[in-house]
Scaffold this active site. Structure first.
Site, PDB file in Angstrom:
ATOM      1  N   VAL A 141       0.766  -1.186   0.168  1.00 55.11           N
ATOM      2  CA  VAL A 141      -0.086   0.065   0.125  1.00 55.11           C
ATOM      3  C   VAL A 141       0.838   1.222   0.032  1.00 55.11           C
ATOM      4  O   VAL A 141       1.689   1.353   0.697  1.00 55.11           O
ATOM      5  CB  VAL A 141      -0.928   0.075   1.342  1.00 55.11           C
ATOM      6  N   CYS A 142       0.735   2.145  -1.176  1.00 56.89           N
ATOM      7  CA  CYS A 142       1.350   3.272  -1.239  1.00 56.89           C
ATOM      8  C   CYS A 142       2.863   3.086  -1.181  1.00 56.89           C
ATOM      9  O   CYS A 142       3.472   2.365  -1.835  1.00 56.89           O
ATOM     10  CB  CYS A 142       1.057   4.490   0.047  1.00 56.89           C
ATOM     11  N   GLN A 143       3.743   3.682  -0.097  1.00 54.44           N
ATOM     12  CA  GLN A 143       5.032   3.770   0.170  1.00 54.44           C
ATOM     13  C   GLN A 143       5.297   2.026   0.129  1.00 54.44           C
ATOM     14  O   GLN A 143       6.256   1.528  -0.011  1.00 54.44           O
ATOM     15  CB  GLN A 143       5.359   4.588   1.051  1.00 54.44           C
ATOM     16  N   GLY A 145       3.811  -0.163  -0.987  1.00 52.76           N
ATOM     17  CA  GLY A 145       3.925  -0.938  -2.414  1.00 52.76           C
ATOM     18  C   GLY A 145       5.289  -0.659  -3.074  1.00 52.76           C
ATOM     19  O   GLY A 145       5.557  -1.483  -3.692  1.00 52.76           O
ATOM     20  N   MET A 165      -1.161  -1.091  -4.216  1.00 50.53           N
ATOM     21  CA  MET A 165      -2.438  -0.123  -4.391  1.00 50.53           C
ATOM     22  C   MET A 165      -1.792   1.101  -4.363  1.00 50.53           C
ATOM     23  O   MET A 165      -0.969   1.599  -3.139  1.00 50.53           O
ATOM     24  CB  MET A 165      -3.405  -0.458  -3.004  1.00 50.53           C
TER      25      MET A 165
END
Length: 348
Positions: A141-143, A145, A165
């Site tokens: 998720v985000c960072q 990811g 994501m």
């Protein structure tokens, strides 16, 4: 411009009435908590803890490990019963785990990205592989990811399927305001002076990306919802998440900013973790890349750049109509996102 004194007086009176009603409702709202799903600690390395979420029904298939960003707390994926990516996945039979980074302190200042990727993520993956007898599914998720991309490129045999994501890949897209700011930062001076980066400073930076919307408008808008206890609780729960942020480990922050925000390391193929080159071309497992179409933190183009960098032929993109946070907590997200992830994983 015509002003009606009677209409202005009426609006002021109605505003005062809503504030009075809000004071009554706020007095009835208790301590706002978060985390809708019971979870159990299954592995730990220092402050970093791996949790397994308890499912009400049967689960099957390889475990899904959620790797969240370092800059916020991971309970955004399980904020409350009707806004929970985790509950949606569990209901569909996915066995869900999450890696909780904890709250770093000064003793953690010299942890690096190598520690987060090759120590913590790898340790959690090895533990799950031992429990379940094979590679895991990874959801970054985000960072988180970006960290998951590094991990999957370095350890492709340990990841069965990779889901990213709202993950930044191309950090130099023209519409990335945060990246434009950070590229001018003397990060060495910054970290050498501060050590770990204070959470309040990070939050202030994010809020200033949309100063009117995030510092004023949303609080004015809250007045219209003050008579609804459920809406007030939802608002306060989100505010608690926003401001419950850990400090950022100095060396890992320095490394991430230099390599990715300033050096655009994925696109330029210059990323290195623990002395090893990170080439996304080594990601040969199936990849699902989920991005938010109205994301102001990670613009869609920053995520979609992944298509041209990974080595897999099984690459899927999913655009979600919403923003960076809405992809987890909006009503549309609850209907669409868990089902899409589950369907994609089930087919593989």
């Amino acid at each position: 411009m015509r002003l009606d004194p009677v209409a202005l007086a009426r609006e002021a009176w109605e505003f005062q009435q809503r504030l009075a009603e809000g004071a009554r409702v706020l007095a009835q709202v208790g301590q706002v908590d978060y985390g809708a799903t019971p979870r159990q600690e299954v592995w730990r390395d220092g402050k970093v803890v791996l949790y397994r979420f308890a499912a009400e029904g049967p689960v099957s298939g390889p475990p899904l490990l959620i790797v969240y960003a370092l800059v916020n707390r991971p309970y955004m994926v399980d904020l409350q019963a009707d806004r929970s990516l985790v509950r949606g996945l569990l209901a569909l039979g996915v066995d869900v785990y999450v890696l909780d980074w904890g709250y770093p302190d000064r003793s953690d200042r010299f942890l690096t990205l190598d520690d987060y990727i090759n120590r913590y993520i790898d340790g959690a993956v090895d533990h799950l592989a031992g429990l379940h007898g094979g590679p895991v599914n990874l959801l970054g998720v985000c960072q988180g990811g970006a960290l998951s991309l590094c991990y999957s490129a370095l350890h492709p045999g340990k990841v069965r399927n990779l889901v990213t994501m709202v993950t930044p890949v191309d950090f130099h897209t023209p519409d990335n305001m945060l990246s434009n700011w950070v590229r001018g930062l003397d990060v060495d001076l910054f970290v050498d002076a501060l050590g770990n980066v204070p959470a309040d400073l990070m939050n202030a930076s994010y809020l200033m990306l949309k100063p009117f919307r995030l510092n004023l408008q949303k609080y004015v808008g809250l007045v219209d919802a003050l008579g609804d206890a459920k809406a007030v609780e939802d608002f306060l729960r989100m505010e608690k998440w926003i401001f419950d942020s850990p400090d950022q480990v100095g060396e890992a922050f320095r490394d991430f900013v230099k390599q990715f925000y300033q050096g655009n390391a994925f696109v330029n193929r210059t990323a290195r973790i623990g002395g090893q080159a990170v080439d996304l071309g080594f990601i040969d497992m199936p990849v699902l890349n989920v991005y938010a179409e109205q994301d102001h933190l990670v613009p869609p183009a920053a995520s979609r750049a992944l298509r041209d960098l990974v080595g897999t032929r099984d690459y899927t993109e999913l655009g979600f109509r919403g923003g960076h946070i809405g992809i987890y907590v909006s009503s549309r997200a609850q209907r669409e996102v868990p089902a899409a992830i589950h369907g994609w994983l089930a087919a593989r």
